[in-house]
Motif scaffolding. Structure first.
Motif, PDB file in Angstrom:
ATOM      1  N   HIS A 274       0.812  -1.219   0.000  1.00  0.00           N
ATOM      2  CA  HIS A 274       0.000   0.000   0.000  1.00  0.00           C
ATOM      3  C   HIS A 274       0.847   1.272   0.000  1.00  0.00           C
ATOM      4  O   HIS A 274       0.389   2.345   0.378  1.00  0.00           O
ATOM      5  CB  HIS A 274      -0.999  -0.045   1.156  1.00  0.00           C
ATOM      6  N   CYS A 285      -7.301   1.132  -4.953  1.00  0.00           N
ATOM      7  CA  CYS A 285      -6.868  -0.090  -4.262  1.00  0.00           C
ATOM      8  C   CYS A 285      -7.998  -0.600  -3.367  1.00  0.00           C
ATOM      9  O   CYS A 285      -8.875   0.151  -2.959  1.00  0.00           O
ATOM     10  CB  CYS A 285      -5.629   0.221  -3.439  1.00  0.00           C
ATOM     11  N   CYS A 287      -7.776  -1.156  -0.412  1.00  0.00           N
ATOM     12  CA  CYS A 287      -7.670  -0.509   0.895  1.00  0.00           C
ATOM     13  C   CYS A 287      -8.403   0.824   0.906  1.00  0.00           C
ATOM     14  O   CYS A 287      -8.543   1.455   1.946  1.00  0.00           O
ATOM     15  CB  CYS A 287      -6.205  -0.298   1.287  1.00  0.00           C
ATOM     16  N   CYS A 292      -1.873   2.558  -5.108  1.00  0.00           N
ATOM     17  CA  CYS A 292      -1.055   1.603  -4.342  1.00  0.00           C
ATOM     18  C   CYS A 292      -0.325   0.636  -5.281  1.00  0.00           C
ATOM     19  O   CYS A 292      -0.846   0.251  -6.330  1.00  0.00           O
ATOM     20  CB  CYS A 292      -1.918   0.780  -3.401  1.00  0.00           C
TER      21      CYS A 292
HETATM   22 ZN   LIG Z   1      -3.812   0.043  -0.956  1.00  0.00          ZN
END
Ligand SMILES: [Zn+2]
Length: 454
Positions: A274, A285, A287, A292
């Motif tokens: 990340h 991403c 996340c 990332c």
């Molecule tokens: Zn990420």
């Protein structure tokens, strides 16, 4: 020095006596106050045991040379380890002039360890001896997204099957190790906000197994587990500063720093997937952030590019994979590249360069002697590894790359369970744990041993 030995015994018995429940910091302090010099004696004992256990020293004289401890201390600690059944004297070794030395060996069959490596789409379980030797193994497909109850229930069933089907299971159960595909708070054994593990956030994995097996339990993320396996039994043996990168669905790294696994303050060290590598709002991403590394170079990203190439008719091999299985996986791309498929080769090279750029920064910052590349994507085809190597050597500082090796993971499909076993054994024989169980013969029946270790 004999007093020290007695003190260790006294301390451990006291701990056992007062630790019907989980031990606390104040317990440890009280025990320390009763024992004037347990620290030195314990340090020497753990040092000597590690030397023998990890195959670095095979005789008392080798121990004296390698540890710098006096002959008398070495003899005393070896004697204690033999008394407690952790070390055995075997054949006489080669003579160096005088009386041939007795060979010392770790008693790896004093107990056994149960391990499970949970992947995004698989469960791998094994039973091992205390030196990580696999005595029984089983793997099957499973969805981590099914949640903790379903997954861990299946792990219990597989553990039961392994224990009943493995012949001559050595000793009692000394520990349980679980690897999961997401961040784990190592001190509590709980996954923390794992992106691909719905329902697992904060789930008490350690408590669950500790209650069922009455033995110490450790839980860590799959990348740290892989790093421990490579370091204890694989290609990283003998290196003190190592970065192990796993390129699976996502990307992560395990860090061995100065001869120990570096988990960081909360256990999230090495989450290199990340790191932002492009400033492009279209690269989103899992996340939630943009740009990332993992969103561009991870297995899921490779699979997406592979599907696009197949749909657009740019690659025969990937079109075949799409026809046959209805989808294209990162492994398909990797396999197509190993057959020279131009599109697949270009995808792997691009991913390799991006991972390499990230690693060049890591190399400048951390100065490892070895980088290990593992995970499903790295297993077949040389293009990814070649692109990573080329980029790291070109973009890192000359001094940092002078003796730097970049190698493929050596443990293959068993890396996860071998690593989980290494994690358990390393924790069991850590200074903090061993003081708790040494004088009762083993850690069986002592789930609280896991709480002491870091
Ligand atoms: Zn990420």
């Amino acid at each position: 020095m004999a007093a020290n030995a007695a003190m260790i015994g006294h301390m451990a018995i006291t701990r056992r006596g007062s630790s019907g429940a989980i031990g606390s910091e104040s317990d440890t302090q009280r025990a320390t106050e009763r024992s004037p010099l347990p620290g030195e004696a314990l340090d020497a004992l753990v040092t000597v045991l590690d030397e023998i256990r990890l195959g670095r020293s095979r005789s008392r004289s080798e121990l004296v040379v390698r540890t710098g401890l006096s002959r008398a201390i070495v003899a005393q600690r070896v004697g204690e380890l033999i008394d407690r059944g952790l070390v055995a004297e075997g054949e006489t070794g080669p003579s160096t002039g005088g009386r041939p030395p007795r060979q010392l060996a770790f008693t790896a069959d004093a107990g056994h360890v149960l391990v499970a490596d949970l992947g995004a789409t698989s469960i791998d379980v094994a039973v091992t001896s205390l030196d990580g030797r696999i005595l029984g193994h089983h793997d099957e497909p499973a969805e981590i997204a099914a949640g903790p109850e379903a997954c861990l229930q299946r792990v219990d069933e597989l553990f039961d099957q392994l224990r009943s089907s493995t012949r001559a299971l050595p000793g009692r159960l000394w520990g349980v190790g679980i690897g999961v595909p997401g961040p784990v708070e190592f001190s509590t054994g709980r996954p923390i906000s794992p992106p691909i593990m719905p329902g697992w956030d904060g789930y008490p994995v350690r408590e669950r197994f500790a209650a069922r097996y009455d033995a110490p339990v450790w839980v860590d993320n799959d990348v740290n587990v892989l790093a421990l396996g490579e370091w204890r039994s694989g290609i990283a043996v003998g290196h003190d500063n190592v970065v192990v990168v796993k390129i699976g669905t996502g990307i992560g790294a395990g860090i061995i720093s100065d001869g120990r696994l570096h988990r960081g303050a909360q256990g999230s060290a090495g989450d290199v997937g990340h790191i932002q590598v492009v400033d492009d709002a279209s690269v989103v991403c899992r996340c939630g952030n943009i740009g990332c590394l993992e969103a561009l170079a991870g297995g899921a990203a490779l699979a997406r590019s592979g599907i696009a190439a197949a749909r657009e008719g740019r690659s025969e091999r990937l079109m075949t994979a799409l026809d046959q299985h209805g989808t294209v996986t990162a492994e398909d791309v990797s396999r197509a590249a190993s057959f020279g498929d131009a599109v697949a080769v270009a995808e792997l090279q691009s991913a390799g360069r991006r991972v390499g750029l990230m690693l060049a920064s890591v190399v400048n910052f951390f100065n490892p002697s070895l980088i290990v590349i593992g995970g499903g994507v790295a297993q077949s085809g040389d293009q990814l590894l070649a692109a990573i190597r080329e980029t790291v050597y070109r973009r890192s500082l000359p001094l940092a790359t002078r003796d730097l090796l970049i190698q493929r993971s050596s443990l293959g499909a068993l890396a996860g369970v071998i690593g989980a076993s290494s994690m358990v054994v390393d924790q069991l024989f850590s200074r903090e744990s061993i003081a708790r169980w040494m004088d009762v013969g083993g850690p069986s029946g002592m789930p609280e041993v896991a709480v002491a270790a870091r």
